[in-house]
Scaffold this motif. Sequence first.
Motif, mmCIF file in Angstrom:
data_model
loop_
_atom_site.group_PDB
_atom_site.id
_atom_site.type_symbol
_atom_site.label_atom_id
_atom_site.label_comp_id
_atom_site.label_asym_id
_atom_site.label_seq_id
_atom_site.Cartn_x
_atom_site.Cartn_y
_atom_site.Cartn_z
ATOM 1 N N VAL A 1 -12.308 37.969 10.593
ATOM 2 C CA VAL A 1 -13.315 39.265 11.817
ATOM 3 C C VAL A 1 -14.387 38.523 12.001
ATOM 4 O O VAL A 1 -14.694 38.065 11.901
ATOM 5 C CB VAL A 1 -13.648 40.019 11.451
ATOM 6 C CG1 VAL A 1 -14.806 41.061 11.275
ATOM 7 C CG2 VAL A 1 -12.998 40.518 10.235
ATOM 8 N N ALA A 2 -14.698 38.682 13.720
ATOM 9 C CA ALA A 2 -15.102 37.512 14.347
ATOM 10 C C ALA A 2 -16.870 38.265 14.168
ATOM 11 O O ALA A 2 -17.297 39.269 13.842
ATOM 12 C CB ALA A 2 -15.293 37.595 16.531
ATOM 13 N N LYS A 3 -17.429 37.746 13.332
ATOM 14 C CA LYS A 3 -19.167 38.062 13.776
ATOM 15 C C LYS A 3 -20.349 36.884 14.421
ATOM 16 O O LYS A 3 -21.716 37.482 14.314
ATOM 17 C CB LYS A 3 -19.457 37.434 12.216
ATOM 18 C CG LYS A 3 -18.879 38.455 11.322
ATOM 19 C CD LYS A 3 -18.740 38.315 9.774
ATOM 20 C CE LYS A 3 -17.756 38.856 9.074
ATOM 21 N NZ LYS A 3 -18.082 38.609 8.073
ATOM 22 N N GLY A 4 -19.457 36.267 15.431
ATOM 23 C CA GLY A 4 -21.141 35.700 16.514
ATOM 24 C C GLY A 4 -19.595 34.588 17.655
ATOM 25 O O GLY A 4 -19.056 35.681 18.117
ATOM 26 N N PRO A 5 -20.978 34.066 18.143
ATOM 27 C CA PRO A 5 -20.373 33.578 19.287
ATOM 28 C C PRO A 5 -18.375 33.506 19.000
ATOM 29 O O PRO A 5 -18.317 32.397 18.238
ATOM 30 C CB PRO A 5 -20.797 32.817 20.212
ATOM 31 C CG PRO A 5 -22.210 33.027 18.932
ATOM 32 C CD PRO A 5 -22.097 33.120 18.288
ATOM 33 N N LEU A 6 -17.691 33.204 20.230
ATOM 34 C CA LEU A 6 -16.848 33.000 20.000
ATOM 35 C C LEU A 6 -16.541 31.618 20.240
ATOM 36 O O LEU A 6 -15.410 31.378 19.714
ATOM 37 C CB LEU A 6 -15.285 33.930 21.232
ATOM 38 C CG LEU A 6 -15.251 35.654 20.674
ATOM 39 C CD1 LEU A 6 -14.357 36.157 21.907
ATOM 40 C CD2 LEU A 6 -14.980 35.904 19.668
ATOM 41 N N GLU B 1 -17.786 28.997 19.256
ATOM 42 C CA GLU B 1 -18.511 29.115 17.510
ATOM 43 C C GLU B 1 -16.933 29.227 16.579
ATOM 44 O O GLU B 1 -16.653 27.834 15.796
ATOM 45 C CB GLU B 1 -19.561 29.204 17.040
ATOM 46 C CG GLU B 1 -20.555 28.355 17.872
ATOM 47 C CD GLU B 1 -22.301 29.389 17.988
ATOM 48 O OE1 GLU B 1 -21.841 29.674 16.344
ATOM 49 O OE2 GLU B 1 -23.214 29.302 18.066
ATOM 50 N N LEU B 2 -16.500 30.095 16.798
ATOM 51 C CA LEU B 2 -15.639 30.291 16.008
ATOM 52 C C LEU B 2 -14.083 28.718 16.401
ATOM 53 O O LEU B 2 -13.913 29.166 16.202
ATOM 54 C CB LEU B 2 -15.297 32.181 16.156
ATOM 55 C CG LEU B 2 -14.333 32.204 15.291
ATOM 56 C CD1 LEU B 2 -14.703 32.410 13.841
ATOM 57 C CD2 LEU B 2 -14.020 33.903 15.429
ATOM 58 N N ALA C 1 -13.859 26.515 17.698
ATOM 59 C CA ALA C 1 -14.401 25.363 17.438
ATOM 60 C C ALA C 1 -14.277 25.383 15.717
ATOM 61 O O ALA C 1 -13.565 24.427 15.514
ATOM 62 C CB ALA C 1 -15.499 24.787 17.967
ATOM 63 N N GLN C 2 -14.452 26.397 14.935
ATOM 64 C CA GLN C 2 -13.875 26.184 13.830
ATOM 65 C C GLN C 2 -12.777 26.232 13.058
ATOM 66 O O GLN C 2 -12.301 25.199 12.874
ATOM 67 C CB GLN C 2 -15.117 27.299 12.865
ATOM 68 C CG GLN C 2 -15.030 27.599 11.732
ATOM 69 C CD GLN C 2 -15.795 28.480 10.728
ATOM 70 O OE1 GLN C 2 -16.706 29.091 11.733
ATOM 71 N NE2 GLN C 2 -15.762 28.692 9.446
ATOM 72 N N LEU C 3 -11.664 26.947 13.717
ATOM 73 C CA LEU C 3 -10.284 27.840 14.078
ATOM 74 C C LEU C 3 -9.637 25.993 13.892
ATOM 75 O O LEU C 3 -8.856 26.250 12.998
ATOM 76 C CB LEU C 3 -10.548 28.523 14.338
ATOM 77 C CG LEU C 3 -10.545 29.764 13.731
ATOM 78 C CD1 LEU C 3 -10.331 31.391 14.515
ATOM 79 C CD2 LEU C 3 -10.831 30.740 12.386
ATOM 80 N N GLN C 4 -10.176 25.309 15.418
ATOM 81 C CA GLN C 4 -9.573 24.652 15.383
ATOM 82 C C GLN C 4 -9.819 22.904 14.929
ATOM 83 O O GLN C 4 -9.114 22.516 14.447
ATOM 84 C CB GLN C 4 -9.820 23.930 16.834
ATOM 85 C CG GLN C 4 -9.654 24.492 18.166
ATOM 86 C CD GLN C 4 -8.569 25.247 18.677
ATOM 87 O OE1 GLN C 4 -7.546 24.604 18.361
ATOM 88 N NE2 GLN C 4 -8.149 25.540 19.385
ATOM 89 N N ALA C 5 -11.226 22.915 14.449
ATOM 90 C CA ALA C 5 -11.113 22.292 12.906
ATOM 91 C C ALA C 5 -10.939 21.780 11.553
ATOM 92 O O ALA C 5 -9.957 21.333 10.841
ATOM 93 C CB ALA C 5 -12.552 21.797 13.539
#
Length: 150
Positions: free
Chosen positions: A84-89, A91-92, A94-98
């Motif tokens: 569930v997205a809770k912030g800017p897409l 940043e999310l 980049a986090q999911l790619q990492a």
Amino acid sequence: MDRVIVYVDDAAYAQQVLAPLCGRPASARTHWVLVACAPRMTHRVSKWVSHSTRENWRTKWADKLFAQIVPTLQAPSGAVTTVVAKGPLAELTAQLQADGDSMATVAPVVDARRPKSEPVGRVDGRWSSASGTLGSVLTGFGVLWVLALE
């Protein structure tokens, strides 16, 4: 296993976008990361609702959305992770790619969210929501005529 990040906010529209992707042979070994993008609450609503109530509503909304989409993605035996997205897409993403298994390949991102604008023109014999735009254009031309005649 290939990873695909998919942003969704409407089940029917997302299923139309994802149908061609699910039909390909490689979809059986695809790890789908579904990201639910809940609608924004207006300032007036968020002023009277607590943070925990907003989070509970967002979670319930996402669960209903995932319940409609996940069965179609799991049919060809692909793995599905829900977020569930809770912030800017950005940043999310980049986090999911990492968080991916292999750093060599970048997971493709599919934006399966319903577009916010509607097409301009007549729909079923009446003007669509763009008729307000037509009124603005006509008002602008009227102002230009008044200025030109002075």
